[in-house]
Enzyme design. Structure first.
Site, PDB file in Angstrom:
ATOM      1  N   ASP A  11       0.406  -1.275  -0.162  1.00 46.07           N
ATOM      2  CA  ASP A  11      -0.284   0.375  -0.176  1.00 46.07           C
ATOM      3  C   ASP A  11       1.234   0.887   0.261  1.00 46.07           C
ATOM      4  O   ASP A  11       0.348   1.879   0.920  1.00 46.07           O
ATOM      5  CB  ASP A  11      -1.378   0.102   1.355  1.00 46.07           C
ATOM      6  CG  ASP A  11      -1.762  -1.189   1.014  1.00 46.07           C
ATOM      7  OD1 ASP A  11      -2.974  -1.205   1.053  1.00 46.07           O
ATOM      8  OD2 ASP A  11      -1.516  -2.443   1.730  1.00 46.07           O
ATOM      9  N   HIS A  20      -3.424  -4.002   2.209  1.00 45.22           N
ATOM     10  CA  HIS A  20      -5.212  -3.685   2.393  1.00 45.22           C
ATOM     11  C   HIS A  20      -5.142  -2.706   3.188  1.00 45.22           C
ATOM     12  O   HIS A  20      -5.792  -2.009   3.482  1.00 45.22           O
ATOM     13  CB  HIS A  20      -5.857  -4.459   2.582  1.00 45.22           C
ATOM     14  CG  HIS A  20      -7.325  -4.209   2.119  1.00 45.22           C
ATOM     15  ND1 HIS A  20      -7.808  -3.304   1.026  1.00 45.22           N
ATOM     16  CD2 HIS A  20      -8.420  -4.674   3.184  1.00 45.22           C
ATOM     17  CE1 HIS A  20      -8.755  -3.221   0.579  1.00 45.22           C
ATOM     18  NE2 HIS A  20      -9.620  -4.042   1.637  1.00 45.22           N
ATOM     19  N   HIS A  72      -3.153  -9.881  -1.661  1.00 45.40           N
ATOM     20  CA  HIS A  72      -3.232  -8.408  -1.141  1.00 45.40           C
ATOM     21  C   HIS A  72      -4.272  -8.158   0.446  1.00 45.40           C
ATOM     22  O   HIS A  72      -4.609  -7.004   1.359  1.00 45.40           O
ATOM     23  CB  HIS A  72      -3.998  -7.482  -2.067  1.00 45.40           C
ATOM     24  CG  HIS A  72      -4.231  -6.449  -1.569  1.00 45.40           C
ATOM     25  ND1 HIS A  72      -3.510  -5.420  -1.766  1.00 45.40           N
ATOM     26  CD2 HIS A  72      -5.141  -5.346  -1.612  1.00 45.40           C
ATOM     27  CE1 HIS A  72      -4.166  -4.187  -1.086  1.00 45.40           C
ATOM     28  NE2 HIS A  72      -5.154  -4.109  -1.344  1.00 45.40           N
ATOM     29  N   HIS A 100     -10.337  -2.093   7.465  1.00 47.31           N
ATOM     30  CA  HIS A 100     -11.159  -3.213   6.578  1.00 47.31           C
ATOM     31  C   HIS A 100     -11.924  -4.020   7.526  1.00 47.31           C
ATOM     32  O   HIS A 100     -12.485  -5.391   6.747  1.00 47.31           O
ATOM     33  CB  HIS A 100     -10.096  -3.199   5.440  1.00 47.31           C
ATOM     34  CG  HIS A 100     -10.364  -2.565   4.380  1.00 47.31           C
ATOM     35  ND1 HIS A 100      -9.054  -1.701   4.250  1.00 47.31           N
ATOM     36  CD2 HIS A 100     -10.484  -1.541   3.654  1.00 47.31           C
ATOM     37  CE1 HIS A 100      -8.933  -0.163   3.600  1.00 47.31           C
ATOM     38  NE2 HIS A 100     -10.231  -1.029   2.917  1.00 47.31           N
ATOM     39  N   ASP A 114      -1.935  -3.036  -3.575  1.00 44.23           N
ATOM     40  CA  ASP A 114      -2.126  -0.968  -3.745  1.00 44.23           C
ATOM     41  C   ASP A 114      -0.817  -0.807  -4.593  1.00 44.23           C
ATOM     42  O   ASP A 114      -0.716  -0.450  -3.407  1.00 44.23           O
ATOM     43  CB  ASP A 114      -2.955  -1.037  -3.068  1.00 44.23           C
ATOM     44  CG  ASP A 114      -4.586  -1.465  -2.968  1.00 44.23           C
ATOM     45  OD1 ASP A 114      -5.106  -1.995  -4.172  1.00 44.23           O
ATOM     46  OD2 ASP A 114      -5.013  -0.769  -1.984  1.00 44.23           O
TER      47      ASP A 114
END
Length: 373
Positions: A83, A294, A259, A268, A116
């Protein structure tokens, strides 16, 4: 040969009993998630120097010394970051610099990117300048001039997803390796171990197609599903492929990289579709680590039923989304709300996991031993 875990937590700098740590935003002044100029690293360092002075410097030097000692104890070392791709902004450059230092101390063999890779909407094509401004020009330390093994994240699917897997990308920077799913094997033998066949298997998977919300009619983002079979067939084939590879693996260690989270205390949280479809396969084949991004945190959680260890390393740039201290904390060994990365060192029967924050501090260390029966 049946294998079991002995787990020993060596060092944990979290302040609470459930090992949940937060990197606090200041009550006044600039929001740290908004720092964009790599030159502003001194804005992070100066308050620490004033606050901790010589003690901080000594602790930092001792941390480097421990890393150097660790280098010679294990035959394989690598970093994990996720990320991250924000043109150096949101402290991406700061984290990259610290990765370079730790990578040098350990003598790493490669870097794993947990997806990401390019914000906010992936790459626009194989010639997108962001590949240079978010990757090539950021991770410039000599120790990071090695293979980067990447998986795709949901933000990567919001652009031209095929571009990250295109062979032309490797012509722009030959460190870059990215496919939807692939398998790697690394030796865990030293020169003195004659006839040694001990190794670790890495299984890289594509988790984005599993998430129901991305396919929903109400979804406002556009996802690039080109190159996939029908969703049902894609998921079935990928799960079967992973199951078959794990079935035949004779590795000392089995590591699956994706991910999305399976277990997480972050913003999340758990990914229900992976808990339902992927986790049973990991348990069945005694996978040792599931490594993901993530959530923009650093986490270590152990599944209480199977011993699968969930390692989240998603703090490569913008962070501070929060950790859920009120959620189920079963198996949570460490959860850090802030920027940073993971370093993993492996031997045939032991593994050392450490998390490093944006200033390079070692904020958590776990030593995992695998028993032989």
């Amino acid at each position: 040969m049946e294998q079991s875990w002995n787990y020993e937590k060596i060092q944990n700098h979290a302040s609470s009993s459930t090992s949940i740590a937060r990197q606090r935003r200041p009550t006044s002044g600039p929001d740290r998630s908004e720092w964009k100029d790599v030159g502003k690293v001194r804005e992070m360092v100066n308050p620490l120097v004033v606050g901790f002075g010589l003690g901080f410097a000594i602790a930092w030097l001792l941390s480097l010394q421990r890393l150097q000692q660790r280098q010679f104890h294990f035959p394989l070392h690598f970093l994990v970051v996720g990320d991250w791709g924000r043109n150096g902004f949101y402290n991406q450059s700061v984290v990259a610099s610290q990765m370079g230092q730790v990578g040098t101390m350990l003598g790493i063999s490669f870097v794993i990117s947990t997806g990401d890779n390019f914000y906010n909407t992936g790459l626009a094509g194989v010639d997108d300048i962001q590949f240079t401004t978010s990757f090539t020009n950021i991770y410039t330390s000599p120790s990071l001039q090695t293979r980067w093994y990447a998986v795709l994240g949901n933000h990567d699917y919001m652009g031209d997803v095929l571009s990250q897997m295109d062979p032309y990308i490797q012509l722009r920077d030959d460190r870059w390796i990215c496919q939807r799913e692939y398998h790697l094997q690394y030796s865990l033998c030293t020169d003195s171990m004659k006839g040694c066949k001990m190794h670790v298997d890495f299984f890289f998977i594509d988790t984005t197609p599993f998430v129901d919300d991305y396919w929903a009619a109400s979804q406002t983002h556009t996802f690039d599903w080109r190159g996939l079979a029908s969703r049902e067939e894609q998921l079935r084939n990928q799960l079967q492929s992973l199951n078959d590879k794990l079935e035949t693996s004779t590795a000392n260690w089995k590591v699956v990289v994706g991910h999305h989270t399976i277990r997480s205390m972050g913003y999340h949280g758990d990914t229900p579709e992976l808990v339902k479809n992927l986790l049973p396969i990991l348990k069945k084949h005694r996978v040792d680590l599931y490594v993901n991004g993530h959530d923009h945190t650093l986490q270590h959680i152990k599944d209480q039923d199977s011993g699968v260890h969930f390692v989240t390393s998603g703090g490569g740039s913008k962070a501070w989304d929060g950790v859920r201290s009120s959620e189920n904390t079963e198996g949570v060994l460490f959860a850090y709300d802030g920027q940073g990365f993971a370093a993993i060192s492996m031997g045939p029967h032991e593994l050392l996991l450490s998390f490093h924050d944006g200033l390079g501090n070692t904020i958590y260390t776990a030593h995992l031993h695998k028993s032989r029966h």
